[in-house]
Design a protein around this motif. Structure first.
Motif, PDB file in Angstrom:
ATOM      1  N   MET A 299      -5.339   8.180  -2.784  1.00 48.39           N
ATOM      2  CA  MET A 299      -5.542   6.738  -2.758  1.00 48.39           C
ATOM      3  C   MET A 299      -5.031   6.071  -4.036  1.00 48.39           C
ATOM      4  N   SER A 300      -5.273   6.687  -5.187  1.00 51.66           N
ATOM      5  CA  SER A 300      -4.829   6.073  -6.445  1.00 51.66           C
ATOM      6  C   SER A 300      -3.313   6.032  -6.539  1.00 51.66           C
ATOM      7  N   MET A 301      -2.640   7.105  -6.087  1.00 48.08           N
ATOM      8  CA  MET A 301      -1.175   7.100  -6.111  1.00 48.08           C
ATOM      9  C   MET A 301      -0.614   6.115  -5.097  1.00 48.08           C
ATOM     10  N   SER A 302      -1.294   5.934  -3.980  1.00 45.76           N
ATOM     11  CA  SER A 302      -0.854   4.948  -2.983  1.00 45.76           C
ATOM     12  C   SER A 302      -0.940   3.531  -3.543  1.00 45.76           C
ATOM     13  N   VAL A 303      -2.029   3.250  -4.249  1.00 43.44           N
ATOM     14  CA  VAL A 303      -2.178   1.925  -4.864  1.00 43.44           C
ATOM     15  C   VAL A 303      -1.089   1.688  -5.902  1.00 43.44           C
ATOM     16  N   CYS A 304      -0.822   2.693  -6.731  1.00 44.81           N
ATOM     17  CA  CYS A 304       0.234   2.555  -7.746  1.00 44.81           C
ATOM     18  C   CYS A 304       1.596   2.341  -7.102  1.00 44.81           C
ATOM     19  N   SER A 305       1.880   3.074  -6.033  1.00 44.59           N
ATOM     20  CA  SER A 305       3.165   2.910  -5.347  1.00 44.59           C
ATOM     21  C   SER A 305       3.296   1.515  -4.778  1.00 44.59           C
ATOM     22  N   LEU A 306       2.260   1.055  -4.093  1.00 43.23           N
ATOM     23  CA  LEU A 306       2.303  -0.274  -3.489  1.00 43.23           C
ATOM     24  C   LEU A 306       2.455  -1.352  -4.551  1.00 43.23           C
ATOM     25  N   TRP A 307       1.689  -1.254  -5.619  1.00 47.05           N
ATOM     26  CA  TRP A 307       1.716  -2.283  -6.659  1.00 47.05           C
ATOM     27  C   TRP A 307       3.062  -2.316  -7.384  1.00 47.05           C
ATOM     28  N   ALA A 308       3.625  -1.140  -7.644  1.00 52.94           N
ATOM     29  CA  ALA A 308       4.911  -1.086  -8.357  1.00 52.94           C
ATOM     30  C   ALA A 308       6.050  -1.603  -7.493  1.00 52.94           C
ATOM     31  N   VAL A 309       6.033  -1.264  -6.203  1.00 53.16           N
ATOM     32  CA  VAL A 309       7.102  -1.738  -5.315  1.00 53.16           C
ATOM     33  C   VAL A 309       7.015  -3.247  -5.120  1.00 53.16           C
ATOM     34  N   LEU A 310       5.812  -3.759  -4.930  1.00 55.04           N
ATOM     35  CA  LEU A 310       5.640  -5.207  -4.778  1.00 55.04           C
ATOM     36  C   LEU A 310       6.044  -5.947  -6.052  1.00 55.04           C
ATOM     37  N   SER A 311       5.827  -5.326  -7.196  1.00 56.36           N
ATOM     38  CA  SER A 311       6.123  -6.007  -8.458  1.00 56.36           C
ATOM     39  C   SER A 311       7.609  -6.313  -8.606  1.00 56.36           C
ATOM     40  N   ILE A 312       8.480  -5.503  -7.987  1.00 55.36           N
ATOM     41  CA  ILE A 312       9.922  -5.761  -8.077  1.00 55.36           C
ATOM     42  C   ILE A 312      10.260  -7.086  -7.402  1.00 55.36           C
ATOM     43  N   SER A 313       9.560  -7.406  -6.307  1.00 50.11           N
ATOM     44  CA  SER A 313       9.775  -8.688  -5.634  1.00 50.11           C
ATOM     45  C   SER A 313       9.075  -9.832  -6.350  1.00 50.11           C
ATOM     46  N   MET A 314       7.921  -9.530  -6.970  1.00 49.23           N
ATOM     47  CA  MET A 314       7.113 -10.587  -7.589  1.00 49.23           C
ATOM     48  C   MET A 314       7.499 -10.844  -9.042  1.00 49.23           C
ATOM     49  N   ALA A 315       8.441 -10.086  -9.587  1.00 51.03           N
ATOM     50  CA  ALA A 315       8.801 -10.263 -11.002  1.00 51.03           C
ATOM     51  C   ALA A 315       9.548 -11.567 -11.239  1.00 51.03           C
ATOM     52  N   GLY A 316      10.270 -12.053 -10.229  1.00 45.95           N
ATOM     53  CA  GLY A 316      11.016 -13.298 -10.380  1.00 45.95           C
ATOM     54  C   GLY A 316      12.464 -13.114 -10.760  1.00 45.95           C
TER      55      GLY A 316
END
Length: 389
Positions: A299-316
């Motif tokens: 679960m912790s690695m899944s959260v990290c993967s999701l958050w890191a991938v989303l951050s590429i779109s949300m970085a601006g």
């Protein structure tokens, strides 16, 4: 002195773990280096060149052939095929053989010379946004220049002066100045956000994975015993080697893009060093925090993967945050990459003082300190939890 000795012993223990588990070597050194070289070499030309386009020339006159030759001379596009009909060109574009095509109808040159307004069409695919927009720009330019060339010949024959012709054909002259990246180099635009985002993904995953492996193999008690039960000392000792390795990788990336690829920068070396440090500590801190919230390897690695991938779109970097919906603008503050990118833009890329980016600096420091909210939960998990796949 006691704490320093404990940190050193735990760091040696962690170094032994890294040495015997190959996944650490691949995820901390090999894959990050491959990411750096892959993305920077993929965009090494700065802009796409020789994009394949087609032509449907039903006029087949000297004017139309001149337009096609000029279009083929553009750096971004290359005429690779001529089609007898629009349907065949459209099918080729749908099959990804070409990105666009120019349609020149029969009688174009006759209408131009007669002073009438012929219609020249161009079609382009936006399946690939960058390729489509660049092909569209060249097609629009060549059609505008073609009509201007005929208009210049007609007005010159009627006795207009060169100054009058220029004023009539281009009443407004545009003087463009691209600040900081005057070449429009997509390597500078994308690699400085995309590569750090992927590196932060590896840092988050390894941080969560390292704690998860302690829980999986039931070695957490031994790890805590080396720190006499002090979870703060245990975490500092465990992630000391991780921090040093990732700092070397990130420092190499900064040296490579600024020293070898000669990316533009106006900030000082101190700003770059601070940015590297906050990038590594913030990412590792988020990975530890994720495991503390959900003491589970999966679960912790899944959260990290999701958050890191989303951050590429949300970085601006690709789509501006200010153009997003208000809820997404608020959500963007929860991603470490967003603050990294803003710090890079303000202090390194544009050379403004650090005080102008103080909020993003504080945010990355906050991500670094996140583990201290959940350290007691991590300790409890190591002492009492049973690993569940």
């Amino acid at each position: 002195m006691k704490y320093l000795s404990q940190i050193f012993d735990i760091a040696l223990r962690e170094l032994s773990i890294l040495y015997h588990n190959r996944i650490y070597g691949f995820c901390m050194v090999v894959f990050p280096l491959l990411t750096i070289f892959f993305f920077t070499s993929m965009l090494d030309e700065g802009l796409p060149q020789d994009l394949p386009i087609g032509v449907v020339d039903q006029d087949n006159s000297s004017t139309s052939r001149s337009l096609v030759r000029k279009l083929d001379e553009f750096q971004s596009t290359r005429v690779v095929a001529r089609y007898p009909s629009v349907n065949e060109a459209r099918c080729a574009m749908q099959e990804n053989e070409i990105y666009a095509f120019l349609y020149i109808p029969k009688g174009m040159s006759e209408k131009l010379l007669a002073g009438r307004q012929p219609k020249v069409s161009y079609y382009y695919s936006t399946t690939s946004m960058l390729a489509g927009s660049m092909a569209m720009k060249d097609l629009k330019t060549i059609t505008t220049l073609g009509s201007a060339a005929v208009g210049q010949s007609v007005m010159s024959a009627k006795g207009f002066t060169p100054s009058q012709i220029r004023t009539f054909l281009q009443p407004i002259s545009i003087d463009t100045h691209q600040i900081a990246n005057p070449w429009g180099n997509y390597n500078v635009y994308l690699s400085t956000a995309l590569v750090p985002g992927i590196l932060m993904l590896f840092m988050m995953l390894i941080a969560a994975y390292s704690l998860g492996m302690e829980l999986k193999f039931d070695t957490g008690k031994e790890w805590l015993a080396k720190a006499d039960g002090n979870i703060a000392v245990a975490i500092v000792g465990k992630y000391l080697i991780h921090t040093l390795v990732f700092l070397l990788i990130v420092a190499f990336f900064q040296f490579y893009i600024y020293g070898v690829l000669d990316f533009p920068r106006f900030g000082s070396v101190c700003h770059i060093a601070l940015l590297c440090l906050l990038q590594v500590l913030g990412s590792i801190g988020f990975g530890i925090f994720s495991f503390g919230l959900m003491p589970s390897l999966r679960m912790s690695m899944s959260v990290c993967s999701l958050w890191a991938v989303l951050s590429i779109s949300m970085a601006g970097s690709a789509f501006p945050v200010m153009a997003m919906d208000p809820p997404l603008q608020a959500l963007s503050w929860l991603f470490p990459l967003r603050h990294y990118f803003m710090l890079y833009q303000i202090t390194v890329f544009n050379g403004f003082p650090l005080i102008d980016a103080w909020f993003h600096l504080v945010a990355l420091v906050a991500f670094t300190l996140l583990p201290w909210i959940v350290v007691h939960k991590i300790k409890n998990a190591m002492l009492t939890y049973v690993y569940i796949p």
